[in-house]
Design a protein around this motif. Structure first.
Motif, PDB file in Angstrom:
ATOM      1  N   ASP A 314      44.692  50.553 -32.546  1.00  0.00           N
ATOM      2  CA  ASP A 314      45.627  50.762 -33.660  1.00  0.00           C
ATOM      3  C   ASP A 314      45.037  50.234 -34.966  1.00  0.00           C
ATOM      4  O   ASP A 314      45.153  50.877 -36.019  1.00  0.00           O
ATOM      5  CB  ASP A 314      46.957  50.070 -33.375  1.00  0.00           C
ATOM      6  CG  ASP A 314      47.726  50.745 -32.244  1.00  0.00           C
ATOM      7  OD1 ASP A 314      47.394  51.893 -31.898  1.00  0.00           O
ATOM      8  OD2 ASP A 314      48.647  50.092 -31.704  1.00  0.00           O
ATOM      9  N   PHE A 315      44.412  49.063 -34.908  1.00  0.00           N
ATOM     10  CA  PHE A 315      43.780  48.491 -36.098  1.00  0.00           C
ATOM     11  C   PHE A 315      42.662  49.411 -36.586  1.00  0.00           C
ATOM     12  O   PHE A 315      42.560  49.696 -37.793  1.00  0.00           O
ATOM     13  CB  PHE A 315      43.227  47.102 -35.770  1.00  0.00           C
ATOM     14  CG  PHE A 315      42.494  46.441 -36.908  1.00  0.00           C
ATOM     15  CD1 PHE A 315      43.161  45.598 -37.774  1.00  0.00           C
ATOM     16  CD2 PHE A 315      41.130  46.664 -37.111  1.00  0.00           C
ATOM     17  CE1 PHE A 315      42.486  44.990 -38.835  1.00  0.00           C
ATOM     18  CE2 PHE A 315      40.454  46.063 -38.152  1.00  0.00           C
ATOM     19  CZ  PHE A 315      41.140  45.222 -39.019  1.00  0.00           C
ATOM     20  N   ILE A 316      41.817  49.853 -35.669  1.00  0.00           N
ATOM     21  CA  ILE A 316      40.691  50.708 -36.038  1.00  0.00           C
ATOM     22  C   ILE A 316      41.189  51.997 -36.680  1.00  0.00           C
ATOM     23  O   ILE A 316      40.667  52.452 -37.709  1.00  0.00           O
ATOM     24  CB  ILE A 316      39.821  50.998 -34.802  1.00  0.00           C
ATOM     25  CG1 ILE A 316      39.128  49.711 -34.333  1.00  0.00           C
ATOM     26  CG2 ILE A 316      38.781  52.077 -35.104  1.00  0.00           C
ATOM     27  CD1 ILE A 316      38.441  49.826 -32.980  1.00  0.00           C
ATOM     28  N   HIS A 319      42.968  51.058 -40.251  1.00  0.00           N
ATOM     29  CA  HIS A 319      42.309  50.290 -41.309  1.00  0.00           C
ATOM     30  C   HIS A 319      40.806  50.505 -41.451  1.00  0.00           C
ATOM     31  O   HIS A 319      40.205  49.905 -42.346  1.00  0.00           O
ATOM     32  CB  HIS A 319      42.549  48.792 -41.068  1.00  0.00           C
ATOM     33  CG  HIS A 319      43.991  48.402 -41.084  1.00  0.00           C
ATOM     34  ND1 HIS A 319      44.781  48.484 -42.220  1.00  0.00           N
ATOM     35  CD2 HIS A 319      44.797  47.924 -40.097  1.00  0.00           C
ATOM     36  CE1 HIS A 319      46.002  48.072 -41.931  1.00  0.00           C
ATOM     37  NE2 HIS A 319      46.044  47.726 -40.656  1.00  0.00           N
ATOM     38  N   THR A 320      40.190  51.320 -40.595  1.00  0.00           N
ATOM     39  CA  THR A 320      38.732  51.402 -40.644  1.00  0.00           C
ATOM     40  C   THR A 320      38.243  52.840 -40.722  1.00  0.00           C
ATOM     41  O   THR A 320      38.985  53.793 -40.468  1.00  0.00           O
ATOM     42  CB  THR A 320      38.083  50.724 -39.422  1.00  0.00           C
ATOM     43  OG1 THR A 320      38.259  51.550 -38.270  1.00  0.00           O
ATOM     44  CG2 THR A 320      38.670  49.353 -39.169  1.00  0.00           C
ATOM     45  N   GLN A 321      36.969  52.960 -41.031  1.00  0.00           N
ATOM     46  CA  GLN A 321      36.306  54.254 -41.098  1.00  0.00           C
ATOM     47  C   GLN A 321      34.903  54.102 -40.531  1.00  0.00           C
ATOM     48  O   GLN A 321      34.242  53.096 -40.764  1.00  0.00           O
ATOM     49  CB  GLN A 321      36.249  54.728 -42.556  1.00  0.00           C
ATOM     50  CG  GLN A 321      35.717  56.135 -42.772  1.00  0.00           C
ATOM     51  CD  GLN A 321      34.219  56.202 -42.890  1.00  0.00           C
ATOM     52  OE1 GLN A 321      33.579  55.222 -43.244  1.00  0.00           O
ATOM     53  NE2 GLN A 321      33.664  57.359 -42.588  1.00  0.00           N
ATOM     54  N   GLY A 322      34.451  55.075 -39.750  1.00  0.00           N
ATOM     55  CA  GLY A 322      33.072  55.110 -39.306  1.00  0.00           C
ATOM     56  C   GLY A 322      32.803  54.536 -37.939  1.00  0.00           C
ATOM     57  O   GLY A 322      31.640  54.311 -37.586  1.00  0.00           O
ATOM     58  N   VAL A 323      33.826  54.305 -37.124  1.00  0.00           N
ATOM     59  CA  VAL A 323      33.599  53.673 -35.833  1.00  0.00           C
ATOM     60  C   VAL A 323      32.792  54.572 -34.896  1.00  0.00           C
ATOM     61  O   VAL A 323      31.965  54.083 -34.113  1.00  0.00           O
ATOM     62  CB  VAL A 323      34.935  53.247 -35.179  1.00  0.00           C
ATOM     63  CG1 VAL A 323      35.784  54.449 -34.791  1.00  0.00           C
ATOM     64  CG2 VAL A 323      34.667  52.353 -33.972  1.00  0.00           C
ATOM     65  N   GLU A 324      33.000  55.887 -34.975  1.00  0.00           N
ATOM     66  CA  GLU A 324      32.273  56.777 -34.067  1.00  0.00           C
ATOM     67  C   GLU A 324      30.771  56.709 -34.323  1.00  0.00           C
ATOM     68  O   GLU A 324      29.972  56.632 -33.375  1.00  0.00           O
ATOM     69  CB  GLU A 324      32.767  58.221 -34.228  1.00  0.00           C
ATOM     70  CG  GLU A 324      34.211  58.443 -33.812  1.00  0.00           C
ATOM     71  CD  GLU A 324      35.197  58.132 -34.927  1.00  0.00           C
ATOM     72  OE1 GLU A 324      34.745  57.731 -36.035  1.00  0.00           O
ATOM     73  OE2 GLU A 324      36.421  58.262 -34.699  1.00  0.00           O
ATOM     74  N   PHE A 390      37.687  44.402 -32.857  1.00  0.00           N
ATOM     75  CA  PHE A 390      38.747  43.657 -32.182  1.00  0.00           C
ATOM     76  C   PHE A 390      39.889  43.268 -33.138  1.00  0.00           C
ATOM     77  O   PHE A 390      40.737  42.456 -32.781  1.00  0.00           O
ATOM     78  CB  PHE A 390      38.162  42.426 -31.510  1.00  0.00           C
ATOM     79  CG  PHE A 390      37.366  42.750 -30.270  1.00  0.00           C
ATOM     80  CD1 PHE A 390      37.934  42.667 -29.013  1.00  0.00           C
ATOM     81  CD2 PHE A 390      36.054  43.175 -30.370  1.00  0.00           C
ATOM     82  CE1 PHE A 390      37.216  42.992 -27.879  1.00  0.00           C
ATOM     83  CE2 PHE A 390      35.319  43.504 -29.238  1.00  0.00           C
ATOM     84  CZ  PHE A 390      35.898  43.417 -27.988  1.00  0.00           C
ATOM     85  N   GLY A 391      39.877  43.829 -34.342  1.00  0.00           N
ATOM     86  CA  GLY A 391      40.967  43.555 -35.279  1.00  0.00           C
ATOM     87  C   GLY A 391      41.059  42.095 -35.669  1.00  0.00           C
ATOM     88  O   GLY A 391      42.166  41.565 -35.869  1.00  0.00           O
ATOM     89  N   GLN A 392      39.900  41.440 -35.813  1.00  0.00           N
ATOM     90  CA  GLN A 392      39.894  40.002 -36.088  1.00  0.00           C
ATOM     91  C   GLN A 392      39.932  39.696 -37.586  1.00  0.00           C
ATOM     92  O   GLN A 392      39.272  38.783 -38.065  1.00  0.00           O
ATOM     93  CB  GLN A 392      38.660  39.353 -35.453  1.00  0.00           C
ATOM     94  CG  GLN A 392      38.607  39.438 -33.942  1.00  0.00           C
ATOM     95  CD  GLN A 392      39.631  38.520 -33.276  1.00  0.00           C
ATOM     96  OE1 GLN A 392      40.329  37.751 -33.925  1.00  0.00           O
ATOM     97  NE2 GLN A 392      39.715  38.592 -31.949  1.00  0.00           N
ATOM     98  N   LEU A 393      40.714  40.456 -38.312  1.00  0.00           N
ATOM     99  CA  LEU A 393      40.991  40.192 -39.722  1.00  0.00           C
ATOM    100  C   LEU A 393      42.501  40.251 -39.917  1.00  0.00           C
ATOM    101  O   LEU A 393      43.199  40.987 -39.208  1.00  0.00           O
ATOM    102  CB  LEU A 393      40.326  41.226 -40.631  1.00  0.00           C
ATOM    103  CG  LEU A 393      38.904  40.934 -41.123  1.00  0.00           C
ATOM    104  CD1 LEU A 393      37.909  41.016 -39.997  1.00  0.00           C
ATOM    105  CD2 LEU A 393      38.531  41.904 -42.239  1.00  0.00           C
ATOM    106  N   GLY A 394      42.966  39.479 -40.871  1.00  0.00           N
ATOM    107  CA  GLY A 394      44.377  39.563 -41.226  1.00  0.00           C
ATOM    108  C   GLY A 394      45.314  38.860 -40.280  1.00  0.00           C
ATOM    109  O   GLY A 394      46.518  39.140 -40.270  1.00  0.00           O
TER     110      GLY A 394
END
Length: 768
Positions: A314-316, A319-324, A390-394
C-alpha cells in the motif's frame, strides 16, 4: 614537542573511565580548569552554547550534555593562551609551515588582525579598517564577480552564514564551496533525488522506539560520541543494532556510560552491535543490494504460497515510483557480484536481511564511510530503496538518518551556503532585498580548486575551516591557493591554511562559541541546526581573550559594508543586533516563522521535514526508487590495472576534522604517533612485512602525477584483506583532485587505489 610512540591494544569499552580521564586531562591542560568545568556545564544547554564539535542532537535531560571530544573542543577553544605580534615577528611563515598541525593550533588563540608581508615572510598586525579596505580594493579590481570564492566551514552560525551568502550574491557570485562538498554532499543529493528533501527524516527520540538500527560506514565512538548513548539505550531495551563498518571499532562494540557511576568505576559495559559486518571499502551498496535480493526471494515465496508479501504494498503504491525497474535491477545483480564487491558472504547478508525483516520499525543511519566514494549517491539511494520497500518513512522509530559532522554544516546549507541554490530561494532573496541574484551555478570545493589552478580565481575568503589541510591532493591544493592574489581567513586559531598564502593575505581573528558576543545592542546569541533539523540558540559565556577579536557575523558584515556600501542594506546595523538578521531569515526562508520568539524555546525548535510527513518534493510528488546498477569497479579511471589495496582516510580519536588535539588514538591502540597505516595481518605477511615495518604508500591513478607518502608504520589491525586505513590530513596527498563522486564532486577519500612498498625510513618513530 616530543611524543613517546607506542602500540598498545585497547581492551576496555568505549567511554567509561578512559573517557572521563581524558576529559579531565584536557580540562586541566587548558590552564583554565575551573572556567572550563563551568563551560562544560553550559554545553548544549538552554541559555548556554552549542558544542563546537559534532552535529548530534541534544536530549536536554542529562546533567552533562557533552562527550569526551566535545570537552576537548571546548577546552581547546577556551584557552587563554594567545598569539601576539611578538610570536609572528619571531616565526616566519616558511618556518611555521614546517611545523606539525598539532604545533600550529596548540600555540593558542589569534588575537589581532594580521597581514602577510612577503618581503619579511611574516604576518604583522593590521587594523580592522585597513583589512576591510584591502579586501574591498581587491574585490573591486576583479574582472567579474566569479573571480571570488567564498569558502565556509560547517561551524559558522546561521546568522553569519546567512549574511555571508547574501553578501556573495549581492556581489554577484554563487561560488560557495564549503566543507559539505567534501563530506555529506552525496547524502543531500541522493536524498533529494529519492525523497525530495536533502536531510534526515527522523527525530532524536525515534532511537527510543526503533526495533532495529542499521549503521553504515560511521564510527560514532570517535566522530560523534553522544550517539553512543542513543545506541546503547536502544540496545538495552532490546533493539537490534546491525553495523556495517570496514574497521572493527571499539565504540560500535561496547560502551560504558561515563555518567553511570557503576560503569565508570567498574569494567561493566553494554554491548552496542548485535551483529557487526566488515564490508570492503565501497561495498555498502552491494551489501544493501544483497539484503534486498534475499528479502525479495522471501517476498515472492510468500506470495506464491498465498501469504502476504513482505513489502509494504500500500505504501509503495500510494507514495513511490519506479519499484518495478528497481526490482528488475536487483534480479539482474548476481550474488557473485554482490559478494565480491561487498566482501561479505551470501550467508552474512541473508542474516542481516532476516534481522531487518523481523523489525517493524527500522532506522538506517550513515556517515562518510558511505559518502566519500565514486558511487556514493547511488549507495545513499540504495539505502533509501530498502526503507521504501518496507514503508519505513513517516512513522515513529523509523526513517533515514545521515549523521553530519560539523556542528552547523546542515544549518549552513539551510541558510543558502550552496553553489547550486534553488530558484525558490533566489526568488525570495530577490523580492525581499530588491536585487538580482546570479542564477548560474557556482563552484563546489573541488571545482574551486580546479579553477584556482587554471588561474581563474583571484580572491579566496574562508569563513572558518582549514581548506589547505582538509582538501584532497595536498600539493595541488596548495599550488591552487598560492595562485590567488588575496587569501583571507576568518579563524580562531592558527592552522595550515594560513601558511599557504596568496600574493596578499589576511588572518582575521574571530570569537568562538564559548565567548560572549557583545555588540551595539548588547550580548548576542546565534543559532545552529543539528542533524535532526532542530534549531538551537547558542550564547557564549567567556570574555574574549582580546578586545581586537570580532564575531564571525560582525566580520562578514564589515567586509560587506566595505565592499558594497549601504545602498541596499545597513550592514553595521545588522552586526549590532542579530535579531534583525533573524527577521530577514524569517522573511526569506521557509520554516523560520516567528524565528526570534521560537529561539527562546528550551531545546530549540523543529524545522520540519516534508518527507517525514510523506510529502515528497519531487516533480511527481512521489518518492523515487533508484535502479542504479552496482559498479563493476570502484576505479574505472585506472583502466585494466587492479589496485592492490583500497585506502580510506579517517580521524584519530584525538582529532576533530583537521584539528589535532593530541597524538593518541586510544580506541585503536595507537599512542604518540600519526604516521601509521592499518593493514590486515595476512596482507602484511603476503608483502613480506612485519608488524611495525615502515612503508611508503603510493597512489595508482591515470594522470601521471606522483602521489606518495613515505615512512608510515604498518600496523596489524582487524580490517578485511585488501583494505587499508590511515589518518588525514597526513594521507590527503594521496587523494587525486580528479577522483570524486558522481554528481557530487566529493573527493573519494574512502576509496583511494594504492600500493604499499617497503620504506627505507628507519622503523623507529620520528619526533613530532
Amino acid at each position: 614537542m616530543k611524543f613517546k610512540p607506542a602500540i598498545k591494544p585497547y581492551t576496555g569499552a568505549a567511554g567509561g573511565w578512559g573517557s572521563l580521564e581524558a576529559t579531565t586531562r584536557y580540562v586541566f591542560d587548558s590552564k583554565q580548569a575551573f572556567k572550563n568545568i563551568r563551560n562544560l556545564l553550559r554545553v548544549n544547554k538552554s541559555k548556554g552554547f552549542d558544542c563546537p564539535g559534532c552535529a548530534w542532537g541534544d536530549d536536554n535531560t542529562s546533567t552533562f550534555s557533552f562527550c569526551e571530544n566535545g570537552a576537548k573542543a571546548v577546552s581547546w577553544e577556551a584557552t587563554r593562551k594567545g598569539l601576539d605580534a611578538a610570536f609572528f615577528a619571531q616565526h616566519s611563515v616558511s618556518a611555521l609551515y614546517r611545523q606539525s598541525d598539532y604545533f600550529l593550533e596548540y600555540q593558542g588563540r589569534l588575537t589581532q588582525p594580521l597581514r602577510y608581508d612577503a618581503q619579511t615572510d611574516r604576518y604583522a598586525p593590521v587594523s580592522w579598517e585597513d583589512a576591510f579596505a584591502l579586501i574591498a580594493q581587491h574585490l573591486r579590481a576583479l574582472d567579474h564577480p566569479n573571480q571570488l570564492e567564498l569558502y565556509t566551514s560547517g561551524r559558522a552560525s546561521n546568522e553569519a552564514s546567512y549574511l555571508y551568502q547574501l553578501f556573495g550574491r549581492m556581489f554577484g557570485t554563487n561560488n560557495f564551496p564549503d566543507c559539505s562538498n567534501m563530506c555529506h554532499e552525496a547524502s543531500g543529493t541522493g536524498l533529494k533525488h529519492s525523497i525530495g528533501v536533502g536531510k534526515g527524516t527522523i527525530h532524536l527520540n525515534d532511537f527510543e522506539q526503533a526495533d532495529a538500527i542499521f549503521v553504515f560506514g560511521q564510527n560514532p565512538g570517535t566522530n560523534h560520541p553522544r550517539m553512543l548513548h542513543s545506541l546503547r539505550h536502544a540496545a538495552d531495551r532490546g533493539a537490534s543494532i546491525v553495523t556495517f563498518n570496514t574497521l572493527r571499532e571499539r565504540g560500535l562494540e561496547r560502551f560504558a556510560d561515563p555518567q553511570n557511576p557503576l560503569e565508570l568505576l567498574t569494567p561493566k559495559s553494554g554491548r552496542i552491535s548485535s551483529r557487526y559486518f566488515q564490508p570492503n571499502l565501497g561495498g555498502d551498496m552491494a551489501a544493501v543490494r544483497g539484503m534486498v535480493k534475499a528479502l525479495l526471494e522471501t517476498h515472492r515465496r510468500r506470495l506464491a504460497d498465498n501469504q502476504p508479501g513482505l513489502f509494504a504494498a500500500d505504501f509503495i503504491q500510494a507514495h513511490t515510483q519506479g519499484v518495478e525497474a528497481y526490482l528488475a535491477a536487483v534480479d539482474a545483480t548476481t550474488w557473485e557480484h554482490i559478494t565480491r564487491q561487498s566482501g561479505l558472504s551470501e550467508q552474512q547478508l541473508r542474516e542481516a536481511a532476516d534481522i531487518y525483516r523481523r523489525a517493524e520499525r527500522v532506522i538506517c543511519t550513515w556517515a562518510m564511510g558511505v559518502t566519500q566514494h565514486k558511487h556514493s549517491v547511488a549507495t545513499v539511494r540504495e539505502i533509501v530503496n530498502l526503507q521504501l520497500l518496507f514503508g519505513q518513512l513517516g512513522k515513529p522509530g523509523a526513517g533515514l538518518c545521515p549523521v553530519r559532522g560539523h556542528s552547523n554544516v546542515q544549518g549552513n546549507r539551510t541558510m543558502g551556503i550552496d553553489e547550486k541554490p534553488s530558484a525558490a530561494m533566489l526568488d525570495s532573496l530577490a523580492a525581499h532585498f530588491d536585487f538580482t541574484p546570479p542564477r548560474a551555478p557556482g563552484h563546489s570545493t573541488v571545482e574551486a580548486l580546479e579553477a584556482m589552478l587554471r588561474g581563474e580565481i583571484r580572491v579566496l575568503i574562508a569563513l572558518g575551516g582549514n581548506l589547505a589541510a582538509a582538501a584532497p591532493d595536498t600539493a595541488r591544493t596548495e599550488q591552487a591557493i598560492r595562485r590567488c592574489a588575496l587569501t583571507v581567513h576568518i579563524a580562531t586559531k592558527l592552522n595550515r591554511s594560513h601558511l599557504i598564502t596568496g600574493a596578499d593575505a589576511l588572518i582575521l581573528p574571530t570569537l568562538g562559541r564559548t565567548e560572549r558576543d557583545m555588540q551595539a545592542t548588547g550580548s548576542q546569541y546565534v543559532t545552529v541546526e543539528d542533524s535532526f533539523s532542530m534549531v538551537h540558540a547558542s550564547e557564549g559565556v567567556n570574555p574574549p581573550i582580546s578586545g581586537l577579536q570580532r564575531s564571525e557575523t560582525a566580520i562578514v558584515a564589515g567586509i560587506a559594508h566595505a565592499v558594497l556600501g549601504g545602498e541596499k542594506l545597513d550592514w553595521p546595523r545588522l552586526a549590532g543586533d542579530y535579531n534583525l538578521i533573524r527577521d530577514h531569515i524569517e522573511a526569506t526562508l521557509p520554516g523560520f516563522a516567528d524565528f526570534n520568539r521560537r529561539c527562546e524555546q528550551p531545546g530549540g525548535f523543529y524545522l520540519g521535514n516534508a518527507a517525514a510527513e510523506l510529502r515528497f518534493n519531487t516533480p511527481d510528488g512521489k518518492a523515487h526508487f533508484s535502479a542504479a546498477a552496482l559498479p563493476d569497479t570502484l576505479f574505472p579511471h585506472i583502466g585494466a590495472r587492479t589496485a592492490p589495496f583500497t585506502l580510506q582516510t579517517l580521524r584519530s580519536h584525538d582529532q576533530y576534522n583537521t584539528t589535532i588535539y593530541g597524538m593518541d588514538d586510544r580506541y585503536r591502540g595507537v599512542y604518540g604517533q600519526r604516521d601509521v597505516v592499518f593493514v590486515n595481518p595476512e596482507d602484511l605477511a603476503t608483502l613480506g612485512l612485519a608488524d611495525g615495518d615502515r612503508v611508503d604508500i603510493e597512489t595508482l591513478w591515470h594522470d601521471g602525477v606522483d602521489r606518495k607518502v613515505c615512512g608510515f608504520k604498518a600496523i596489524s589491525y582487524d580490517i578485511p584483506r585488501g583494505n587499508l586505513a590511515a589518518y588525514y590530513p597526513e594521507t590527503n596527498p594521496l587523494v587525486p583532485l580528479s577522483s570524486f563522486g558522481d554528481g557530487t564532486h566529493t573527493p573519494t577519500s574512502k576509496s583511494v587505489p594504492v600500493r604499499l612498498v617497503r620504506s627505507p625510513v628507519a622503523a623507529d618513530a620520528r619526533i613530532i
